[in-house]
Design a protein around this motif. Sequence first.
Motif, short mmCIF file in Angstrom:
data_model
loop_
_atom_site.label_atom_id
_atom_site.label_comp_id
_atom_site.label_asym_id
_atom_site.label_seq_id
_atom_site.Cartn_x
_atom_site.Cartn_y
_atom_site.Cartn_z
N TYR A 142 28.75 1.31 -21.61
CA TYR A 142 28.01 2.53 -21.29
C TYR A 142 27.59 2.56 -19.82
N LEU A 143 27.20 1.42 -19.29
CA LEU A 143 26.87 1.36 -17.86
C LEU A 143 28.10 1.61 -17.00
N ALA A 144 29.25 1.15 -17.46
CA ALA A 144 30.49 1.40 -16.72
C ALA A 144 30.81 2.89 -16.68
N VAL A 145 30.44 3.59 -17.75
CA VAL A 145 30.62 5.05 -17.75
C VAL A 145 29.76 5.69 -16.67
N LEU A 146 28.49 5.29 -16.62
CA LEU A 146 27.57 5.85 -15.63
C LEU A 146 27.95 5.44 -14.21
N ALA B 49 31.72 19.46 -11.19
CA ALA B 49 31.41 18.03 -11.20
C ALA B 49 30.63 17.65 -12.45
N THR B 50 29.64 18.46 -12.80
CA THR B 50 28.80 18.14 -13.96
C THR B 50 29.61 18.15 -15.25
N VAL B 51 30.39 19.20 -15.46
CA VAL B 51 31.17 19.32 -16.69
C VAL B 51 32.22 18.22 -16.79
N SER B 52 32.93 17.96 -15.70
CA SER B 52 33.98 16.93 -15.75
C SER B 52 33.38 15.55 -16.00
N GLY B 53 32.21 15.27 -15.42
CA GLY B 53 31.56 13.99 -15.67
C GLY B 53 31.16 13.83 -17.13
N MET B 54 30.65 14.90 -17.73
CA MET B 54 30.26 14.83 -19.14
C MET B 54 31.47 14.68 -20.05
N VAL B 55 32.57 15.34 -19.72
CA VAL B 55 33.79 15.19 -20.52
C VAL B 55 34.31 13.76 -20.45
N PHE B 56 34.28 13.18 -19.25
CA PHE B 56 34.71 11.80 -19.10
C PHE B 56 33.83 10.86 -19.92
N ALA B 57 32.52 11.05 -19.84
CA ALA B 57 31.62 10.20 -20.61
C ALA B 57 31.82 10.39 -22.11
N GLY B 58 32.03 11.63 -22.53
CA GLY B 58 32.27 11.87 -23.95
C GLY B 58 33.52 11.18 -24.45
N TYR B 59 34.57 11.17 -23.64
CA TYR B 59 35.79 10.49 -24.05
C TYR B 59 35.57 8.98 -24.15
N ARG B 60 34.85 8.43 -23.17
CA ARG B 60 34.68 6.98 -23.14
C ARG B 60 33.82 6.46 -24.28
N VAL B 61 32.83 7.26 -24.69
CA VAL B 61 31.96 6.79 -25.77
C VAL B 61 32.40 7.31 -27.13
N GLY B 62 33.52 8.05 -27.17
CA GLY B 62 34.05 8.51 -28.43
C GLY B 62 33.30 9.68 -29.03
N SER C 266 23.13 5.53 -35.13
CA SER C 266 22.65 4.95 -33.86
C SER C 266 23.71 5.07 -32.76
N ALA C 267 25.00 4.86 -33.15
CA ALA C 267 26.07 5.00 -32.16
C ALA C 267 26.20 6.44 -31.70
N LEU C 268 26.06 7.38 -32.64
CA LEU C 268 26.12 8.79 -32.26
C LEU C 268 24.98 9.15 -31.31
N LEU C 269 23.79 8.66 -31.62
CA LEU C 269 22.63 8.97 -30.78
C LEU C 269 22.78 8.36 -29.39
N LEU C 270 23.23 7.10 -29.32
CA LEU C 270 23.42 6.44 -28.04
C LEU C 270 24.50 7.14 -27.22
N GLY C 271 25.58 7.54 -27.89
CA GLY C 271 26.63 8.27 -27.18
C GLY C 271 26.14 9.59 -26.62
N GLY C 272 25.34 10.30 -27.41
CA GLY C 272 24.78 11.55 -26.90
C GLY C 272 23.87 11.34 -25.71
N VAL C 273 23.08 10.26 -25.75
CA VAL C 273 22.20 9.95 -24.61
C VAL C 273 23.03 9.65 -23.36
N VAL C 274 24.10 8.89 -23.54
CA VAL C 274 24.95 8.54 -22.39
C VAL C 274 25.61 9.79 -21.81
N VAL C 275 26.12 10.67 -22.66
CA VAL C 275 26.74 11.91 -22.17
C VAL C 275 25.71 12.77 -21.43
N GLY C 276 24.52 12.89 -22.00
CA GLY C 276 23.47 13.66 -21.33
C GLY C 276 23.06 13.05 -20.00
#
Length: 411
Positions: free
Chosen positions: A4-8, A91-104, A115-125
């Motif tokens: 998740y940190l690698a995504v950010l 930039a904002t939309v493309s970054g969120m799409v990339f994060a969504g792909y990486r966290v599934g 918990s995984a769904l919640l954490l993924g949503g937090v990372v995308v946000g």
Amino acid sequence: MGSYLAVLAAVPYFGSRPLVASSTTVLLVAFGAFEAGAGGRGAPPYSTLLATVLIGTVFAVWSAQRFVWGHVEAVWPRVGPWSWRAAVATATVSGMVFAGYRVGAFASSAERPASALLLGGVVVGAMGALTLVFAQVHTRIRQGLEAIPGADELGVLMVLEAGELLFAIGGIALCAFAPTAAIIAVLPITGLVTGAYFILRAREESERIACPACATSTHRVALRCPGCGALRDPSALDVIGRTTRTPVADTQAHVFALLARCRCRACAEPLETGGPDACCARCGAKAFPAPDDIRMFLRAADRALLRILPLLALIGAVPVIGLVAGLCVLRLSSASAVAAHGRWKHRLVARVVRVSLLLAFSLLQLVPFLGAAVVPLIAVASHLSNRRPLQRAAASAASAAPAESVPPAPA
């Protein structure tokens, strides 16, 4: 958590060059370099073909955007703010799409715990919020660099764009192959961007001063305060339009220097559009209050062009390099003052004339002695093309003005 940190860690790359970062990501995904989240399992067989199409489309858009926007903004400056907003949104939309792909985030949630769904949503946000902030800071830095006189003509922005291209490609590759190094690299990158932001902000503040009468922030080169309208002793502009600490000696020449840079003749704020009817959005002052002001401006522009023609001929005598250098000198000088004060259709015509002459006479510039006349010819043709609309506007305004009544002769 490390993934998740690698995504950010990809925030700086999507925040600075979203199209390049997106295309690089799609390319790496197509070759399996990125380990996708749950969304990557069971990918359809046509995903590689789709990725290839996306890569070609994104690179074509990226290659054309600067060229297209450069010409559009030169003809119609009002679209400039919208282009910056579009860049931030992209930039904002493309970054969120990339994060969504990486966290599934795009995968089915049937086999994923809450918990995984919640954490993924937090990372995308978080990715969207951080990319938005980074893109806004990056936009402010680019606007500050573009406001520096000569930054475009001297190739500073071109070098910066090339550096950002390599920066985005290398950064996304680092996120794919060395996530830990990508996380560490975020710290100096963030520090450099923050430092550049505050340096440019300090530069902008150094060119302003508080009005002694009303404390309104006022340009050092302004003749009047935009708040209370009080007269002040302004600083002069140098030959390429930068603020100096030298007091103005000739007010009329200073007004011409401000108008030549498409700035308000009173408060020195940038005018949104030039032209005979231009009006300052800050203080309400007209660029040309009377037809005589247009004529005085044109006479000053004519004199500025005549003074620089020998220098342009001397520079243009150097093959190839002289053509580029001569056009840069022309753009930096006040000899191109009238180019900023035409309506959009006049600027379009003038731009077509300049580009056509450049293409037609560029080969002649290689001929000794004859090539020295190419740059002055382009300068004169461009000047006359931009001058004619202002001259007609002055004539029509003078004819429409009410005639002064003549007092009766004494008996």
